[in-house]
Design a protein around this motif. Structure first.
Motif, PDB file in Angstrom:
ATOM      1  N   GLY A  36      35.742  33.695  31.716  1.00 58.85           N
ATOM      2  CA  GLY A  36      36.896  34.297  31.032  1.00 58.85           C
ATOM      3  C   GLY A  36      36.875  35.822  31.012  1.00 58.85           C
ATOM      4  O   GLY A  36      37.572  36.446  30.193  1.00 58.85           O
ATOM      5  N   ALA A  37      36.121  36.422  31.935  1.00 60.53           N
ATOM      6  CA  ALA A  37      35.999  37.897  31.937  1.00 60.53           C
ATOM      7  C   ALA A  37      37.357  38.584  32.133  1.00 60.53           C
ATOM      8  O   ALA A  37      37.563  39.700  31.657  1.00 60.53           O
ATOM      9  CB  ALA A  37      35.045  38.325  33.045  1.00 60.53           C
ATOM     10  N   HIS A  38      38.293  37.893  32.820  1.00 58.73           N
ATOM     11  CA  HIS A  38      39.598  38.499  33.122  1.00 58.73           C
ATOM     12  C   HIS A  38      40.529  38.531  31.908  1.00 58.73           C
ATOM     13  O   HIS A  38      41.616  39.095  31.988  1.00 58.73           O
ATOM     14  CB  HIS A  38      40.265  37.762  34.284  1.00 58.73           C
ATOM     15  CG  HIS A  38      40.420  36.287  34.076  1.00 58.73           C
ATOM     16  ND1 HIS A  38      39.391  35.454  33.680  1.00 58.73           N
ATOM     17  CD2 HIS A  38      41.509  35.479  34.218  1.00 58.73           C
ATOM     18  CE1 HIS A  38      39.826  34.213  33.582  1.00 58.73           C
ATOM     19  NE2 HIS A  38      41.112  34.204  33.909  1.00 58.73           N
ATOM     20  N   LYS A  39      40.129  37.898  30.797  1.00 57.98           N
ATOM     21  CA  LYS A  39      40.973  37.925  29.592  1.00 57.98           C
ATOM     22  C   LYS A  39      40.359  38.806  28.500  1.00 57.98           C
ATOM     23  O   LYS A  39      40.864  38.854  27.385  1.00 57.98           O
ATOM     24  CB  LYS A  39      41.179  36.498  29.048  1.00 57.98           C
ATOM     25  CG  LYS A  39      41.781  35.521  30.072  1.00 57.98           C
ATOM     26  CD  LYS A  39      43.164  35.927  30.573  1.00 57.98           C
ATOM     27  CE  LYS A  39      43.720  34.926  31.598  1.00 57.98           C
ATOM     28  NZ  LYS A  39      44.871  35.398  32.350  1.00 57.98           N
ATOM     29  N   ARG A  40      39.262  39.498  28.839  1.00 55.10           N
ATOM     30  CA  ARG A  40      38.609  40.361  27.844  1.00 55.10           C
ATOM     31  C   ARG A  40      39.197  41.770  27.908  1.00 55.10           C
ATOM     32  O   ARG A  40      39.725  42.186  28.947  1.00 55.10           O
ATOM     33  CB  ARG A  40      37.102  40.425  28.119  1.00 55.10           C
ATOM     34  CG  ARG A  40      36.453  39.069  27.913  1.00 55.10           C
ATOM     35  CD  ARG A  40      34.967  39.153  27.644  1.00 55.10           C
ATOM     36  NE  ARG A  40      34.423  37.799  27.734  1.00 55.10           N
ATOM     37  CZ  ARG A  40      33.598  37.385  28.692  1.00 55.10           C
ATOM     38  NH1 ARG A  40      33.158  38.218  29.599  1.00 55.10           N
ATOM     39  NH2 ARG A  40      33.191  36.125  28.707  1.00 55.10           N
ATOM     40  N   PRO A  41      39.089  42.510  26.792  1.00 54.64           N
ATOM     41  CA  PRO A  41      39.728  43.831  26.719  1.00 54.64           C
ATOM     42  C   PRO A  41      39.358  44.772  27.866  1.00 54.64           C
ATOM     43  O   PRO A  41      40.218  45.490  28.368  1.00 54.64           O
ATOM     44  CB  PRO A  41      39.243  44.388  25.370  1.00 54.64           C
ATOM     45  CG  PRO A  41      38.939  43.168  24.550  1.00 54.64           C
ATOM     46  CD  PRO A  41      38.473  42.114  25.516  1.00 54.64           C
ATOM     47  N   ALA A  42      38.082  44.745  28.294  1.00 56.08           N
ATOM     48  CA  ALA A  42      37.664  45.686  29.347  1.00 56.08           C
ATOM     49  C   ALA A  42      38.473  45.450  30.622  1.00 56.08           C
ATOM     50  O   ALA A  42      38.897  46.401  31.289  1.00 56.08           O
ATOM     51  CB  ALA A  42      36.177  45.526  29.635  1.00 56.08           C
ATOM     52  N   PHE A  43      38.723  44.163  30.961  1.00 57.61           N
ATOM     53  CA  PHE A  43      39.500  43.876  32.177  1.00 57.61           C
ATOM     54  C   PHE A  43      40.995  44.074  31.932  1.00 57.61           C
ATOM     55  O   PHE A  43      41.715  44.608  32.797  1.00 57.61           O
ATOM     56  CB  PHE A  43      39.239  42.445  32.678  1.00 57.61           C
ATOM     57  CG  PHE A  43      39.930  42.176  33.994  1.00 57.61           C
ATOM     58  CD1 PHE A  43      39.336  42.531  35.195  1.00 57.61           C
ATOM     59  CD2 PHE A  43      41.208  41.613  34.029  1.00 57.61           C
ATOM     60  CE1 PHE A  43      39.989  42.324  36.408  1.00 57.61           C
ATOM     61  CE2 PHE A  43      41.868  41.402  35.239  1.00 57.61           C
ATOM     62  CZ  PHE A  43      41.253  41.755  36.431  1.00 57.61           C
ATOM     63  N   LEU A  44      41.472  43.684  30.743  1.00 60.11           N
ATOM     64  CA  LEU A  44      42.910  43.825  30.452  1.00 60.11           C
ATOM     65  C   LEU A  44      43.341  45.294  30.448  1.00 60.11           C
ATOM     66  O   LEU A  44      44.507  45.604  30.695  1.00 60.11           O
ATOM     67  CB  LEU A  44      43.245  43.162  29.108  1.00 60.11           C
ATOM     68  CG  LEU A  44      43.071  41.630  29.083  1.00 60.11           C
ATOM     69  CD1 LEU A  44      43.273  41.081  27.677  1.00 60.11           C
ATOM     70  CD2 LEU A  44      44.035  40.962  30.061  1.00 60.11           C
ATOM     71  N   ALA A  45      42.381  46.195  30.207  1.00 60.44           N
ATOM     72  CA  ALA A  45      42.706  47.629  30.276  1.00 60.44           C
ATOM     73  C   ALA A  45      43.000  48.038  31.723  1.00 60.44           C
ATOM     74  O   ALA A  45      43.700  49.019  31.975  1.00 60.44           O
ATOM     75  CB  ALA A  45      41.548  48.447  29.721  1.00 60.44           C
ATOM     76  N   ILE A  46      42.481  47.272  32.669  1.00 58.71           N
ATOM     77  CA  ILE A  46      42.725  47.569  34.095  1.00 58.71           C
ATOM     78  C   ILE A  46      43.960  46.821  34.574  1.00 58.71           C
ATOM     79  O   ILE A  46      44.815  47.376  35.245  1.00 58.71           O
ATOM     80  CB  ILE A  46      41.483  47.177  34.926  1.00 58.71           C
ATOM     81  CG1 ILE A  46      40.286  48.000  34.453  1.00 58.71           C
ATOM     82  CG2 ILE A  46      41.729  47.395  36.412  1.00 58.71           C
ATOM     83  CD1 ILE A  46      38.952  47.401  34.851  1.00 58.71           C
ATOM     84  N   ASN A  47      44.049  45.536  34.231  1.00 57.61           N
ATOM     85  CA  ASN A  47      45.248  44.764  34.554  1.00 57.61           C
ATOM     86  C   ASN A  47      45.673  43.947  33.331  1.00 57.61           C
ATOM     87  O   ASN A  47      45.099  42.880  33.069  1.00 57.61           O
ATOM     88  CB  ASN A  47      45.001  43.835  35.746  1.00 57.61           C
ATOM     89  CG  ASN A  47      46.247  43.034  36.094  1.00 57.61           C
ATOM     90  OD1 ASN A  47      47.345  43.327  35.593  1.00 57.61           O
ATOM     91  ND2 ASN A  47      46.084  42.025  36.931  1.00 57.61           N
ATOM     92  N   PRO A  48      46.679  44.407  32.588  1.00 54.05           N
ATOM     93  CA  PRO A  48      47.102  43.700  31.369  1.00 54.05           C
ATOM     94  C   PRO A  48      47.573  42.279  31.635  1.00 54.05           C
ATOM     95  O   PRO A  48      47.652  41.477  30.699  1.00 54.05           O
ATOM     96  CB  PRO A  48      48.260  44.564  30.844  1.00 54.05           C
ATOM     97  CG  PRO A  48      48.121  45.879  31.530  1.00 54.05           C
ATOM     98  CD  PRO A  48      47.433  45.619  32.837  1.00 54.05           C
ATOM     99  N   ARG A  49      47.872  41.932  32.892  1.00 52.65           N
ATOM    100  CA  ARG A  49      48.277  40.564  33.204  1.00 52.65           C
ATOM    101  C   ARG A  49      47.079  39.620  33.276  1.00 52.65           C
ATOM    102  O   ARG A  49      47.251  38.410  33.411  1.00 52.65           O
ATOM    103  CB  ARG A  49      49.071  40.541  34.509  1.00 52.65           C
ATOM    104  CG  ARG A  49      50.452  41.200  34.322  1.00 52.65           C
ATOM    105  CD  ARG A  49      51.103  41.551  35.637  1.00 52.65           C
ATOM    106  NE  ARG A  49      51.691  40.406  36.317  1.00 52.65           N
ATOM    107  CZ  ARG A  49      52.310  40.485  37.494  1.00 52.65           C
ATOM    108  NH1 ARG A  49      52.406  41.656  38.108  1.00 52.65           N
ATOM    109  NH2 ARG A  49      52.818  39.416  38.045  1.00 52.65           N
ATOM    110  N   GLY A  50      45.867  40.159  33.209  1.00 51.84           N
ATOM    111  CA  GLY A  50      44.682  39.320  33.141  1.00 51.84           C
ATOM    112  C   GLY A  50      44.454  38.491  34.390  1.00 51.84           C
ATOM    113  O   GLY A  50      44.065  37.323  34.300  1.00 51.84           O
TER     114      GLY A  50
END
Ligand SMILES: N[C@@H](CCC(=O)N[C@@H](CS)C(=O)NCC(=O)O)C(=O)O
Length: 198
Positions: A36-50
């Motif tokens: 679930g790394a793509h739904k964590r804040p650090a990744f969402l800051a890069i792509n908000p679409r997760g």
């Protein structure tokens, strides 16, 4: 330049393939989708679409494979990859939309159902995939490249990955001779990189 990447993702492969074709490299940052790394804040800051792929280049943070191809073509590639003529721009936009719709909901969905055992309606996804292959075969019977240009463009790069992986979704390519010839033309391009298989 950093590419947030999942090795088996066809959407990420679009970007890796294009980087190879234009002789550029990016640092590949693996994203653990299962954790679930793509739904964590650090990744969402890069792509908000997760979702992957996501690109960082200087100040730019950009998600979506088609947006990334468009950016890379304008920023780093020879004009042949995204020519500015109005008709060609329209055709490229049409094929990028085809990639995000018919290909994604047909060929790509069938692949994740078969390969990754994801729940879903496999016969419906395969029927959409076959429809996409028929449309491609009809176009490629008359044109070497999808946008009807003399050289390949980002339209070809966007559509190629899930077509070449179609058999992983239980779809045979043997009935589509013009699609097969186009796949071979892409594989013969300088800088071509293959997609890793499971
Ligand atoms: N329209 C997007 C689709 C991207 C996409 O579906 N990525 C998948 C991996 S291939 C993903 O991140 N799935 C996780 C999720 O959607 O939660 C693109 O072209 O980049």
């Amino acid at each position: 330049m950093k590419l947030h990447d999942v090795p088996l993702s066809g959407n990420c492969y679009k970007v890796r393939l294009f980087l190879g074709l234009i002789g550029r490299s990016a640092e590949l940052v693996p994203v653990d989708l299962l954790a679930g790394a793509h739904k964590r804040p650090a990744f969402l800051a890069i792509n908000p679409r997760g979702q992957v792929p996501a690109l960082e280049d200087g100040e730019l943070r950009l998600g979506d494979s088609h947006a990334i191809l468009t950016y890379l073509a304008r920023q780093y590639a020879a004009p042949q990859w995204n020519p500015l003529g109005a008709a060609t721009q329209g055709r490229i936009a049409s094929w990028l939309s085809f990639s995000a719709n018919e290909v994604q909901h047909g060929l790509a969905l069938a692949r994740v159902i078969v390969l990754f055992k994801r729940p879903g309606d496999l016969p419906s996804a395969q029927a959409k995939g076959r429809h996409a292959l028929e449309l491609l075969d009809t176009t490629l019977a008359e044109h070497r490249w999808l946008a009807q240009t003399s050289e390949p463009t980002i339209a070809d790069v966007a559509v190629y990955p899930y077509v070449t992986l179609a058999e992983e979704g239980g779809l045979e390519l043997s009935g589509y001779p013009y699609v097969q010839a186009w796949l071979a033309r892409i594989r013969a391009l300088p800088g071509y990189v293959p997609q890793p298989r499971l």
